[in-house]
Design an enzyme around this catalytic site. Structure first.
Site, PDB file in Angstrom:
ATOM      1  CB  SER A 144      -0.846   0.002   1.283  1.00 23.35           C
ATOM      2  OG  SER A 144      -1.451   1.266   1.489  1.00 23.35           O
ATOM      3  CE1 TYR A 157      -3.797  -2.150   5.173  1.00 18.10           C
ATOM      4  CE2 TYR A 157      -2.942   0.044   4.694  1.00 18.10           C
ATOM      5  CZ  TYR A 157      -3.529  -1.132   4.265  1.00 18.10           C
ATOM      6  OH  TYR A 157      -3.850  -1.304   2.933  1.00 18.10           O
TER       7      TYR A 157
HETATM    8  N1  LIG Z   1      -8.688  -0.515  -1.150  1.00 16.83           N
HETATM    9  C1  LIG Z   1      -7.664   0.278  -0.923  1.00 16.83           C
HETATM   10  O1  LIG Z   1      -7.805   1.511  -0.864  1.00 16.83           O
HETATM   11  C2  LIG Z   1      -6.285  -0.314  -0.765  1.00 16.83           C
HETATM   12  C3  LIG Z   1      -5.188   0.550  -0.821  1.00 16.83           C
HETATM   13  C4  LIG Z   1      -3.902   0.027  -0.682  1.00 16.83           C
HETATM   14  C5  LIG Z   1      -3.730  -1.314  -0.530  1.00 16.83           C
HETATM   15  N2  LIG Z   1      -4.825  -2.142  -0.454  1.00 16.83           N
HETATM   16  C6  LIG Z   1      -4.565  -3.571  -0.262  1.00 16.83           C
HETATM   17  O2  LIG Z   1      -5.217  -4.318  -1.262  1.00 16.83           O
HETATM   18  C7  LIG Z   1      -5.432  -5.643  -0.782  1.00 16.83           C
HETATM   19  C8  LIG Z   1      -6.848  -6.076  -1.118  1.00 16.83           C
HETATM   20  O3  LIG Z   1      -7.741  -5.316  -0.326  1.00 16.83           O
HETATM   21  P1  LIG Z   1      -9.129  -4.743  -0.890  1.00 16.83           P
HETATM   22  O4  LIG Z   1      -8.980  -3.262  -0.900  1.00 16.83           O
HETATM   23  O5  LIG Z   1      -9.550  -5.434  -2.098  1.00 16.83           O
HETATM   24  O6  LIG Z   1     -10.061  -5.088   0.368  1.00 16.83           O
HETATM   25  P2  LIG Z   1     -11.350  -6.013   0.500  1.00 16.83           P
HETATM   26  O7  LIG Z   1     -11.656  -6.022   1.955  1.00 16.83           O
HETATM   27  O8  LIG Z   1     -12.398  -5.563  -0.440  1.00 16.83           O
HETATM   28  O9  LIG Z   1     -10.834  -7.453   0.039  1.00 16.83           O
HETATM   29  C9  LIG Z   1      -9.970  -8.211   0.844  1.00 16.83           C
HETATM   30  C10 LIG Z   1     -10.191  -9.689   0.564  1.00 16.83           C
HETATM   31  O10 LIG Z   1      -9.287 -10.431   1.394  1.00 16.83           O
HETATM   32  C11 LIG Z   1     -10.018 -11.466   2.063  1.00 16.83           C
HETATM   33  N3  LIG Z   1      -9.341 -11.809   3.319  1.00 16.83           N
HETATM   34  C12 LIG Z   1      -9.292 -11.074   4.470  1.00 16.83           C
HETATM   35  N4  LIG Z   1      -8.619 -11.744   5.419  1.00 16.83           N
HETATM   36  C13 LIG Z   1      -8.199 -12.923   4.846  1.00 16.83           C
HETATM   37  C14 LIG Z   1      -7.450 -14.018   5.337  1.00 16.83           C
HETATM   38  N5  LIG Z   1      -7.000 -14.071   6.592  1.00 16.83           N
HETATM   39  N6  LIG Z   1      -7.214 -15.051   4.496  1.00 16.83           N
HETATM   40  C15 LIG Z   1      -7.691 -15.046   3.218  1.00 16.83           C
HETATM   41  N7  LIG Z   1      -8.425 -14.020   2.719  1.00 16.83           N
HETATM   42  C16 LIG Z   1      -8.664 -12.962   3.528  1.00 16.83           C
HETATM   43  C17 LIG Z   1     -11.410 -10.899   2.251  1.00 16.83           C
HETATM   44  O11 LIG Z   1     -12.394 -11.903   2.468  1.00 16.83           O
HETATM   45  C18 LIG Z   1     -11.603 -10.142   0.938  1.00 16.83           C
HETATM   46  O12 LIG Z   1     -12.131 -10.965  -0.062  1.00 16.83           O
HETATM   47  C19 LIG Z   1      -5.099  -5.622   0.706  1.00 16.83           C
HETATM   48  O13 LIG Z   1      -3.824  -6.175   0.926  1.00 16.83           O
HETATM   49  C20 LIG Z   1      -5.111  -4.140   1.030  1.00 16.83           C
HETATM   50  O14 LIG Z   1      -4.311  -3.835   2.151  1.00 16.83           O
HETATM   51  C21 LIG Z   1      -6.079  -1.683  -0.589  1.00 16.83           C
END
Ligand SMILES: NC(=O)c1ccc[n+]([C@@H]2O[C@H](COP(=O)([O-])OP(=O)(O)OC[C@H]3O[C@@H](n4cnc5c(N)ncnc54)[C@H](O)[C@@H]3O)[C@@H](O)[C@H]2O)c1
Length: 295
Positions: A144, A157
């Site tokens: 991130s 985080y």
């Molecule tokens: N959305 C943002 O703004 C953003 C920004 C920077 C980084 N990220 C990163 O992107 C990645 C995806 O996140 P997202 O934004 O799609 O969020 P999201 O919550 O929509 O999706 C996360 C997915 O991970 C799954 N998950 C959670 N814990 C888990 C575990 N212990 N084992 C297996 N699966 C698990 C959830 O069920 C979900 O399907 C993450 O690593 C997040 O930190 C997101």
């Protein structure tokens, strides 16, 4: 994008958000997709969507923080599709928020186990299999922008995402001579449900303290930023472009350069201060030693 056709990708956290969008995007390029996720209902919905889109896939309920779950996931991938060519360590959670001095320790453990150890276990399980077949492969760790600089009151985080950036740098050196390309995806805000990631908080990490007003204010602010973030489809298009170009750092929000430029400037100033310090004069003049063996 021809190079992805017929290859197999494991995508952790692939049932929703960025992971699901990547499953669709890579599936549309002809990849076999193994969707690995902790949430059974979301997995069922994702599986149905991928079937409608004609993507070759299978789903597996697993927890990235449990090493054995990775063994099951890799075994399923090989049984269904043969060699694994891509691992996207995408599953991630918000972790415990709070100011220093008001520690949500179980929230820290949750973030460390999922955001950091989940990535370590995934790579440790799948990379040896990639090395064994020796074909072109990709390891993509999702960090991130928060991992490129500190974010107040989001210590767990920030720290785990910074660790994922550093791990990617270490692994890309370790794997430089192999056919495995290693990259880190570091987006800023993307429209997903990351701000509701407590929905997947395992009972073993139950919160021990209630969030105070400061945390609630910060959480509200980041929820608004996420809701106004970029679409996942745009992110996927950027990732595909970057993977094809073998970029190591995959960025989606060019303006955030201001954040890393500020950090780089401060680091450069700190080196300048050390270079003129009489205390480390001898160290400054000694040859530079790298801490690893190059034989
Ligand atoms: N959305 C943002 O703004 C953003 C920004 C920077 C980084 N990220 C990163 O992107 C990645 C995806 O996140 P997202 O934004 O799609 O969020 P999201 O919550 O929509 O999706 C996360 C997915 O991970 C799954 N998950 C959670 N814990 C888990 C575990 N212990 N084992 C297996 N699966 C698990 C959830 O069920 C979900 O399907 C993450 O690593 C997040 O930190 C997101």
């Amino acid at each position: 994008m021809q190079e992805f056709m017929g290859k197999t990708a494991i995508i952790s956290g692939g049932a929703e958000g960025i992971g699901l969008a990547l499953s669709k995007g890579l599936g549309a390029l002809g990849m076999n997709i193994v969707v690995a996720d902790i949430e059974a209902k979301a997995l069922a919905r994702a599986g149905q969507r991928l079937t409608e889109l004609g993507v070759e896939h299978c789903t597996i309920e697993m927890d990235v923080a449990i090493r054995d779950d990775w063994q099951r996931t890799a075994a399923l991938a090989e049984e269904r599709f043969g060699d694994i060519h891509m691992l996207i360590n995408n599953a991630g959670v918000g972790g415990g928020m709070g100011a220093l001095g008001n520690l949500d320790e179980s929230g820290w453990r949750w973030a460390i186990d999922v955001n950091l150890m989940g990535v370590v276990y995934g790579a440790d399980t799948v990379v040896p299999l990639m090395k064994k077949h020796g074909e072109q492969a990709w390891l993509v760790n999702v960090a991130s922008m928060a991992g490129m600089a500190g974010v107040p009151m989001a210590g767990s985080y920030t720290a785990t995402k910074a660790a994922v950036v550093a791990l990617t740098e270490a692994w890309s050196m370790e794997l430089a001579a192999s056919a495995i390309h290693v990259s880190v995806l570091a987006p800023a805000f993307v429209k997903t449900r990351i701000h509701q990631s407590h929905r997947n908080r395992q009972s073993r990490y139950a919160a021990t303290i209630a969030p105070g007003p400061e945390v609630m204010r910060l959480a509200k602010g980041s929820a608004t930023a996420v809701e106004n973030g970029i679409d996942t489809e745009l992110l996927v298009a950027r990732v595909l472009e970057a993977l094809a170009a073998r970029e190591r750092y995959i960025f989606t929000h060019p303006k955030y350069r201001l954040v890393t430029d500020d950090r780089s400037h401060n680091i450069a100033q700190a080196f300048t201060a050390a270079a003129v310090s009489p205390v480390v004069k001898d160290v400054a003049e000694a040859p530079m030693v790298m801490g690893f063996v190059d034989d």
